[in-house]
Each structure stands twice: as C-alpha cells, then as structure tokens.
Motif scaffolding. Structure first.
Motif, short mmCIF file in Angstrom:
data_model
loop_
_atom_site.label_atom_id
_atom_site.label_comp_id
_atom_site.label_asym_id
_atom_site.label_seq_id
_atom_site.Cartn_x
_atom_site.Cartn_y
_atom_site.Cartn_z
N GLN A 1 0.81 -1.21 0.00
CA GLN A 1 0.00 0.00 0.00
C GLN A 1 0.84 1.27 0.00
N LEU A 2 0.28 2.32 -0.60
CA LEU A 2 0.95 3.62 -0.61
C LEU A 2 1.23 4.11 0.80
N GLY A 3 0.27 3.92 1.71
CA GLY A 3 0.46 4.39 3.07
C GLY A 3 1.62 3.71 3.77
N LEU A 4 1.82 2.42 3.49
CA LEU A 4 2.96 1.71 4.09
C LEU A 4 4.27 2.20 3.50
N MET A 5 4.25 2.51 2.20
CA MET A 5 5.45 3.06 1.58
C MET A 5 5.80 4.40 2.20
N ARG A 6 4.78 5.23 2.39
CA ARG A 6 5.04 6.53 3.01
C ARG A 6 5.62 6.35 4.41
N LYS A 7 5.08 5.39 5.18
CA LYS A 7 5.58 5.16 6.53
C LYS A 7 7.06 4.80 6.50
N ASP A 8 7.47 3.92 5.58
CA ASP A 8 8.87 3.53 5.49
C ASP A 8 9.75 4.71 5.09
N LEU A 9 9.23 5.57 4.21
CA LEU A 9 9.99 6.74 3.81
C LEU A 9 10.14 7.73 4.96
N GLU A 10 9.10 7.85 5.78
CA GLU A 10 9.20 8.72 6.94
C GLU A 10 10.22 8.16 7.94
N THR A 11 10.27 6.83 8.09
CA THR A 11 11.28 6.23 8.95
C THR A 11 12.68 6.51 8.41
N ALA A 12 12.84 6.36 7.09
CA ALA A 12 14.14 6.70 6.48
C ALA A 12 14.49 8.16 6.73
N ARG B 1 10.08 11.62 -0.63
CA ARG B 1 9.06 11.69 0.41
C ARG B 1 7.95 12.64 0.03
N GLY B 2 8.31 13.78 -0.53
CA GLY B 2 7.30 14.77 -0.91
C GLY B 2 6.33 14.23 -1.94
N LEU B 3 6.84 13.55 -2.96
CA LEU B 3 5.96 13.02 -4.01
C LEU B 3 5.09 11.88 -3.50
N TRP B 4 5.66 11.01 -2.67
CA TRP B 4 4.84 9.92 -2.12
C TRP B 4 3.77 10.46 -1.19
N ASN B 5 4.06 11.52 -0.43
CA ASN B 5 3.05 12.12 0.42
C ASN B 5 1.93 12.73 -0.42
N GLU B 6 2.29 13.37 -1.55
CA GLU B 6 1.27 13.89 -2.45
C GLU B 6 0.39 12.77 -3.00
N ALA B 7 1.02 11.65 -3.35
CA ALA B 7 0.27 10.53 -3.90
C ALA B 7 -0.71 9.96 -2.87
N VAL B 8 -0.27 9.84 -1.61
CA VAL B 8 -1.17 9.34 -0.57
C VAL B 8 -2.33 10.30 -0.37
N ALA B 9 -2.06 11.61 -0.38
CA ALA B 9 -3.13 12.59 -0.22
C ALA B 9 -4.14 12.50 -1.37
N ALA B 10 -3.66 12.20 -2.57
CA ALA B 10 -4.54 12.16 -3.74
C ALA B 10 -5.29 10.85 -3.86
N LEU B 11 -4.64 9.73 -3.57
CA LEU B 11 -5.21 8.42 -3.83
C LEU B 11 -5.65 7.66 -2.59
N GLY B 12 -5.18 8.11 -1.43
CA GLY B 12 -5.51 7.41 -0.19
C GLY B 12 -4.45 6.41 0.19
N PRO B 13 -4.30 6.12 1.48
CA PRO B 13 -3.21 5.26 1.95
C PRO B 13 -3.35 3.80 1.53
N LYS B 14 -4.55 3.35 1.19
CA LYS B 14 -4.74 1.94 0.85
C LYS B 14 -4.54 1.66 -0.64
N ALA B 15 -4.31 2.69 -1.44
CA ALA B 15 -4.01 2.47 -2.86
C ALA B 15 -2.70 1.70 -2.98
#
Length: 298
Positions: free
Chosen positions: A242-253, A271-285
C-alpha cells in the motif's frame, strides 16, 4: 509439531501476518494468536488440525503461553500499545522469552522496547521482512534480523518457517533501519520508473519495448522487472504493497537522515511526491499507483 517446540505466539493477522502465520502452521507449528479482527482469527485456523490454533484475548495471555512471540503490526505506535498498553505483553514477559517485531518499526523505538524487554529478562529482536503477500504465503520471505546471538538461536527455527533468506544485520534496531533504507531505494526506483514511463508515453514510444530495454540495461531494478509489465502497463495496479505503508517507510528513512545528520536531498524529494500521492489516492491504494498519480498530476 517440530521437536522440542511449544506454541508460537502470533499477534497481528493482517495482510502479511495471516499468510505468515499459516506458513508456520504448514510447518507443523501450533499457534496462540491474538488479533482484534474475528474474521482474521477464524481465517488462520481454516483447514488446520484440531488444537493447532488457540485464540488469546490479550497480548498478555499470549505471553502466558508462548516462549516465542511474533508481532506483525502496522507501526511502532501499535507495537508500543501491544507491549505497554492495558493487557500488554511487557508485564508478563519472563526470562528466556523472545519477542520478534517483524513489522516496519522505527529503529529508536525498537531499541527502547528491547531495553524494556531486557529488564524483564526477555529479549526483543527486530526482524522485518522483504517480499510480497505471495512470498508470505509461500514462506519464502527475506527476513532481516537484529539482536543478540542467544535470542536469534531461539528464534531461528520459527523464522525459517516464514522465510527463505535470513540476514543477520547486527544489534537490535539495525534490521528496522536497513528495511526502511531498502524501501527508500525501492520507492525511488519505482518513482523513477513511473516517471520514465510517463515521458516515454508522451514521446510516443512503445512502452513494452521500453520495458525490455530497461530490463536489459543499466536502468533495471525490481520495479522494472516485477511491476511494469505485470501491473503498470495493464493498469492492474495490484503489486501488493500500500501507498500508506510506503510513506511510513519513507518517513522512517527520513528520521534516520535526521538522526545521522545526512543531507538526503533525493530522499526529501521522494518523500514529498509519495506524500502527495497518498493525499490524492488514499493510503490503501497500491504502491504501483504512483504511476497513475503522475499521469493525473500532469
């Protein structure tokens, strides 16, 4: 049941945890499981021998039974709640028990919880996994393990019931750090692949041939090999992460960059682009939908 082994505790029967637990059952292990979802609790026992799965109402009840306890939980906050919250593991831990955090937790928090477990005479290993749900079902995950030799020796047979490749990474917390940094590299590769596909498409290039070029050339990475023709070009977008899990790992990095003082400019852009993607598509995408996000962003 493997000789000399008692029930394995398993807390967290989500998308990855459920197939990992079932992999242990196929290896002849018995389990005592704990999960808030009654559907997951029922699913883990389907098709198993009577008595192979027991259900515990609280993590503390798992600690009463199992000497080795696997946690497959979403993040450090949930791990801390399971360890320290009401009905949590920590007060019931006893000397010789091993807790294995197999999620993607923050390294600093992992070290803190390991110290608390050690104060009870128990040990905590960090053992995050790499691989898809398909590999979890097959028991062929790659598992990174941080922690001391004695705890690893106790946990190794259980870990081998879920993973094909075990990699010792050093002290406790090191595996979670390496997992987060690995996933940053994967996210950067997938992002670059998706951007290149969008540019190739706008240029009128044959995308299937372009994928062949990438995989035969220096641009090859796991995204080009396992995501482009399989998920992105057909528009399936079902890579299994999921996008949300990817964002979480990027935030940990990102937290590792801050702790170490490394000026990770590429990570910040990613991180910025993945955060935009989560905001647009939702964390479960699905994570492969970064390609769809880039198309919509145009």
């Amino acid at each position: 049941m493997p000789q000399g082994s008692g029930p394995v505790g398993f807390i967290g029967l989500g998308m990855m945890g459920l197939p990992m637990a079932r992999s242990l059952l196929r290896q002849g292990r018995s389990l005592v499981v704990c999960d808030a979802d009654p559907v997951a609790r029922q699913a883990v026992a389907e098709g198993t021998a009577p008595g192979a799965v027991a259900v515990a109402e609280t993590p503390a009840a798992v600690a009463d039974i199992a000497d080795i306890i696997v946690l497959m939980l979403p993040d450090s906050n949930v791990v801390a709640a399971v360890m320290e919250g009401q009905g949590g593991l920590l007060p019931g831990l006893r000397p010789g028990q091993v807790v294995i955090d197999m999620g993607s937790s923050r390294p600093g928090e992992t070290r803190r919880l390991a110290a608390l477990a050690a104060s009870r005479g128990a040990a905590l290993l960090d053992a995050p996994v790499s691989g898809s749900v398909v590999k979890a079902r097959a028991g062929t995950l790659a598992i990174m393990i941080g922690g001391d030799d004695a705890a690893y020796a106790k946990a190794e047979p259980v870990l081998r019931g879920m993973g094909e490749t075990l990699i010792r990474t050093g002290a406790v917390g090191s595996a979670h750090a390496m997992k987060a940094l690995n996933n940053y590299v994967y996210a950067a590769g997938l992002l670059a692949t998706a951007e290149a596909l969008r540019m190739a498409e706008a240029s009128g290039l044959d995308l299937a041939i372009f994928a062949d070029v990438l995989n035969a050339s220096s641009g090859r990475n796991v995204a080009t090999e396992t995501k482009v023709k399989q998920e992105i070009l057909p528009g399936r977008y079902q890579g299994g992460f999921q996008l949300g899990l990817m964002r979480k790992d990027l935030e940990t990095a990102g937290s590792i960059a801050e702790e170490t003082g490394v000026q990770a400019a590429a990570l910040a852009l990613c991180r910025g682009l993945w955060n935009e993607a989560v905001a647009a598509l939702g964390p479960k995408a699905d994570n492969t939908e970064i390609h769809r996000f880039l198309g919509d962003r145009r």
